[in-house]
Design an enzyme around this catalytic site. Structure first.
Site, PDB file in Angstrom:
ATOM      1  N   ASP A  26     -12.301  -3.403  -4.454  1.00 20.57           N
ATOM      2  CA  ASP A  26     -11.842  -2.883  -5.728  1.00 20.57           C
ATOM      3  C   ASP A  26     -12.636  -3.601  -6.815  1.00 20.57           C
ATOM      4  O   ASP A  26     -13.271  -4.626  -6.575  1.00 20.57           O
ATOM      5  CB  ASP A  26     -10.340  -3.116  -5.890  1.00 20.57           C
ATOM      6  CG  ASP A  26      -9.697  -2.144  -6.855  1.00 20.57           C
ATOM      7  OD1 ASP A  26     -10.426  -1.551  -7.680  1.00 20.57           O
ATOM      8  OD2 ASP A  26      -8.467  -1.979  -6.798  1.00 20.57           O
ATOM      9  N   TRP A  27     -12.601  -3.079  -8.018  1.00 18.36           N
ATOM     10  CA  TRP A  27     -13.475  -3.557  -9.097  1.00 18.36           C
ATOM     11  C   TRP A  27     -13.185  -5.010  -9.446  1.00 18.36           C
ATOM     12  O   TRP A  27     -12.082  -5.364  -9.835  1.00 18.36           O
ATOM     13  CB  TRP A  27     -13.330  -2.641 -10.298  1.00 18.36           C
ATOM     14  CG  TRP A  27     -14.337  -1.527 -10.302  1.00 18.36           C
ATOM     15  CD1 TRP A  27     -15.093  -1.126 -11.369  1.00 18.36           C
ATOM     16  CD2 TRP A  27     -14.734  -0.674  -9.220  1.00 18.36           C
ATOM     17  NE1 TRP A  27     -15.928  -0.081 -10.996  1.00 18.36           N
ATOM     18  CE2 TRP A  27     -15.727   0.210  -9.683  1.00 18.36           C
ATOM     19  CE3 TRP A  27     -14.352  -0.575  -7.881  1.00 18.36           C
ATOM     20  CZ2 TRP A  27     -16.337   1.173  -8.884  1.00 18.36           C
ATOM     21  CZ3 TRP A  27     -14.946   0.392  -7.067  1.00 18.36           C
ATOM     22  CH2 TRP A  27     -15.927   1.238  -7.567  1.00 18.36           C
TER      23      TRP A  27
END
Length: 781
Positions: A275-276
């Site tokens: 995920d970012w």
């Protein structure tokens, strides 16, 4: 001369061969040759997203990495000399999220805002969800995106989770089955999905540093099961790891989760990405099996290079991850030189969205068949801010830049009703003034957070006597939304506000005195409390967050153009105090916005690591999530899992339940429409295990089916298969899935709390369906 030509030709051939040998091309040369031709820096360039070139994380803000497609969430770097193109990934779960405006053109690039995932699961209709996915994926391809960063199939553990609207259910079978249909639909367009958030992302509060503590049985039976179903039924192109820790280790750094369970046990063949800004150690993520670090950070590039050069990270591991990325790239439209035309069929997709949202709406209450509305109803008094400003979806990466949203006002007008103009004028004048009084954002990033809602206008501001006199019916809309980074509050999101309750009671009192009816529409993101106010209105329709066609969808049901057939994918408790995880979930009332903004940058809330439900969250409810708890412990609920009303009635024939030599169960049941209007029915099959070898819930959903639209008097026989392995529970001591011997009650029911299920007893033999390596243990050294 001929000899010179031959020599020249040989030299030319030799030179060409050398060039090809030095510069293999992806798709032309074997992948291993391409990997061998890469420099260390090129390999690192591939495993770290395009933001890795930025020294400051503020330069690489979320959703701002769309060099190829503006507004896309990120890009995977390309290597031109090796024939490796850059590829594009973009949000989100309710439709493609890109910028509607681009430089040097007046054209708009709107996307369809489809119903949120909760609406999709409320349909209990795999074929319908597949069709939505097909339309969604078509837009992904037409707009030049290679992978949609969706869907998400985390379990709805607690009704306050801010991203529950992006998730499918509290039940792993329903969640996994519906999510798999969505993945298959999207990927039928030859574009990819990213199944997320793997795993145990069940709260937004301090999500980047929260440590989830639990046992392997709980994780495997409840929280990993929907992911397993999707991997085995749909094989998504990519999987996205979650932010949180699991028993002390970041999920993106757990080899037992990513490599052992995901790849070895379940057979996943695709690419894994973070995920970012997720995780802490880039080298540990590489080693665990995270192929791609997104959106990429400069310090990750430095760390990986240093780890390889000093021997901390083997080249073998790096090459493995590079291979997975190259295999992904070769599937993409951009690698296949597809040229995006930026011209999807938005009108056609709007119709798909409308049909899907309508089928996902749930009729909760309908006293004396108030709905559908009779022909004499012509004039309607419309109350509630959200009636005039309908909520299409949630905020954050789950939002969509849509061209329009059909309000309930417009939907009713489109259906031919007259809406009280004086009341409408009052709301239109009130809203801008009320919004002006809301707190002003202190930081541009706050635009990504769930916004503040204006309070409901006091009925004292309206001429209620005229409203009652001039209208045949009153409709009230209650609106609730949520999104990333913040969990919902009990005070004004799970519970109705004082202003909302006053509006409901005031309208009901006024209209009921005149012998007129009141309908409430719940345009909400998730579960809300209903007991304290639901006695007032005559009917309650749950529309959820239905996408851009919401107002039309509600009108379709109110008029009887469509018969509601949605069923709840989660339990609605009487009170938040009844929720089994209430003591093991954050109190969102105490979270500060400044702390939340820090999470944008991948930071924790800033405590010393010992704050319960912030730094760590214990899953003490175990496998007793949702209806498994309420039904086992006999806790009363407002609306049970699987509940929903219809405008018609259905009668079930006696189920035929058989078992083959392998222990697989087959259920056949005939459903007849015994009412006066056409409609669809959801058949649910629950199984009660003997519960002797380990503690078991009172019942568990093991299969379901939805009928076609049955005309009055028409019947359909549905078949529901329950594989023997699906009866297994996880034995932590022996690390195996096992089916206990004994009598199993197979119950055909209308919902989880059905007091008169059609029950058949089947005797099963004991067996081990799978032996696995111990993973996700509480103490990880």
């Amino acid at each position: 001369m001929i000899k010179q030509l031959l020599v020249s030709s040989c030299v030319l051939f030799s030179a060409t061969f050398v060039v090809q040998a030095q510069n293999p091309k992806l798709g032309v040369s074997p992948i291993q040759d391409v990997i061998n031709a890469m420099t260390l820096d090129e390999k690192i360039q591939l495993v770290v997203g395009s933001s890795g070139k930025y020294e400051s994380q503020m330069e690489a803000t979320i959703g701002n990495q769309g060099q190829l497609v503006q507004g896309a969430a990120g890009q995977v770097n390309g290597i031109e000399r090796l024939g490796i193109p850059a590829t594009v990934v973009a949000d989100g779960p309710a439709g493609l999220r890109i910028d509607p405006k681009r430089k040097n053109t007046d054209k708009t690039f709107y996307c369809t805002h489809f119903p949120v995932a909760t609406v999709m699961s409320s349909t209990w209709n795999k074929d319908l969800v597949y069709s939505v996915g097909t339309s969604m994926g078509d837009e992904v391809k037409h707009y030049g995106v290679d992978v949609l960063l969706a869907p998400a199939t985390n379990i709805m553990r607690n009704p306050l989770c801010g991203r529950n609207f992006e998730y499918y259910s509290e039940d792993p079978l329903l969640a996994g089955t519906i999510c798999a249909a969505m993945v298959n639909g999207i990927e039928s367009n030859d574009v990819g999905t990213s199944l997320k958030h793997f795993a145990l992302n069940n709260q937004e509060t301090n999500r980047t540093r929260n440590n989830v503590i639990g046992n392997p049985r709980t994780f495997r039976e409840i929280y990993l099961k929907p992911f397993e179903i999707v991997i085995k039924e749909a094989q998504p192109w990519t999987v996205m790891t979650s932010y949180n820790l699991i028993n002390g280790t970041m999920s993106s750094e757990r080899c037992d989760l990513i490599t052992e369970i995901l790849r070895h046990e379940w057979g996943f063949k695709g690419m894994v990405m973070t995920d970012w800004f997720g995780g802490i150690s880039a080298a540990a993520q590489m080693e665990a099996g995270n192929d791609l670090l997104m959106p990429g950070k400069a310090d990750q590039v430095k760390e990986i290079r240093k780890a390889v050069l000093n021997g901390r990270l083997s080249m073998e591991i790096l090459d493995r991850n590079v291979r997975h990325i190259l295999e992904y790239i070769m599937q993409t439209p951009r690698f296949k030189q597809y040229v995006a035309d930026n011209n999807p069929d938005l009108k056609g997709h709007a119709l798909v969205a409308r049909n899907a949202a309508t089928e996902g709406m749930v009729l909760l209450k309908n006293n004396k068949n108030v709905l559908p509305l009779v022909q004499k109803i012509k004039n309607i008094a419309l109350f509630g801010n959200t009636s005039y400003d309908f909520i299409a979806g949630g905020t954050g990466s789950g939002n969509v830049n849509h061209a329009y949203v059909v309000s309930l006002l417009d939907g009713l007008k489109n259906a031919g009703y007259q809406v009280d103009g004086d009341i409408q004028k009052s709301y239109i004048e009130y809203a801008p003034k009320a919004k002006a009084n809301l707190p002003k954002p202190k930081n541009p990033l706050e635009a990504f957070l769930p916004g503040h809602f204006i309070p409901e206008m006091s009925l004292a501001e309206l001429n209620m006597s005229a409203a009652v006199k001039n209208n045949d019916l009153a409709i009230i809309t209650i609106g609730k939304s949520s999104g990333e980074f913040l969990d919902r509050k009990i005070s004004d999101s799970f519970n109705l506000t004082k202003e909302e309750k006053d509006m409901i009671s005031g309208v009901c009192n006024a209209f009921h005195k005149a012998g007129k009816k009141v309908v409430v529409i719940l345009n909400v993101c998730g579960v809300i409390e209903t007991k304290s106010w639901i006695g007032g209105p005559d009917a309650v329709l749950l529309s959820w967050l239905p996408g851009q066609e919401g107002g039309n969808c509600v009108a379709d049901i109110l008029t009887g153009k469509e018969n509601p057939s949605g069923r709840l994918p989660m339990t609605w408790p009487v009170s938040y105090n009844d929720v089994p995880s209430k003591a093991d979930f954050p109190n969102p009332e105490t979270v500060k916005v400044d702390d939340v903004l820090g999470m944008f940058m991948g930071k924790g809330i800033g405590s010393k690591g010992d704050v319960k439900n912030v730094d760590y969250t214990e899953y003490n409810d175990g496998v007793y999530v949702g209806y498994r708890y309420y039904q086992t412990k006999n806790v009363p609920v407002s609306f049970p899992f699987g509940y929903g009303m219809s405008y018609t009635t259905f009668k079930y024939g006696k189920p035929v339940v058989t078992k083959d030599a392998q222990g697989n169960i087959k259920v056949l049941v005939t459903v007849k429409n015994a009412g006066k209007v056409a409609g669809k029915e959801v058949v649910q099959v629950y199984v009660a295990a003997p519960g002797k070898d380990m503690d078991k819930p009172a019942k568990e959903l093991r299969g379901f089916a939805k009928t076609k639209k049955l005309q009055p008097g028409e019947s359909e026989t549905v078949t529901i298969d329950i594989p023997y392995k699906n009866l297994a529970s996880f034995n932590e001591v022996d690390s195996q899935w096992q089916v206990e011997a004994g009598n199993y009650k197979v119950m055909v029911a209308k919902n989880a709390a059905d007091l008169k299920p059609l029950t058949t007893v089947i005797t099963e033999e004991a067996g081990v369906t799978e032996k696995v390596r111990p993973c996700l243990l509480k103490e990880v050294k």
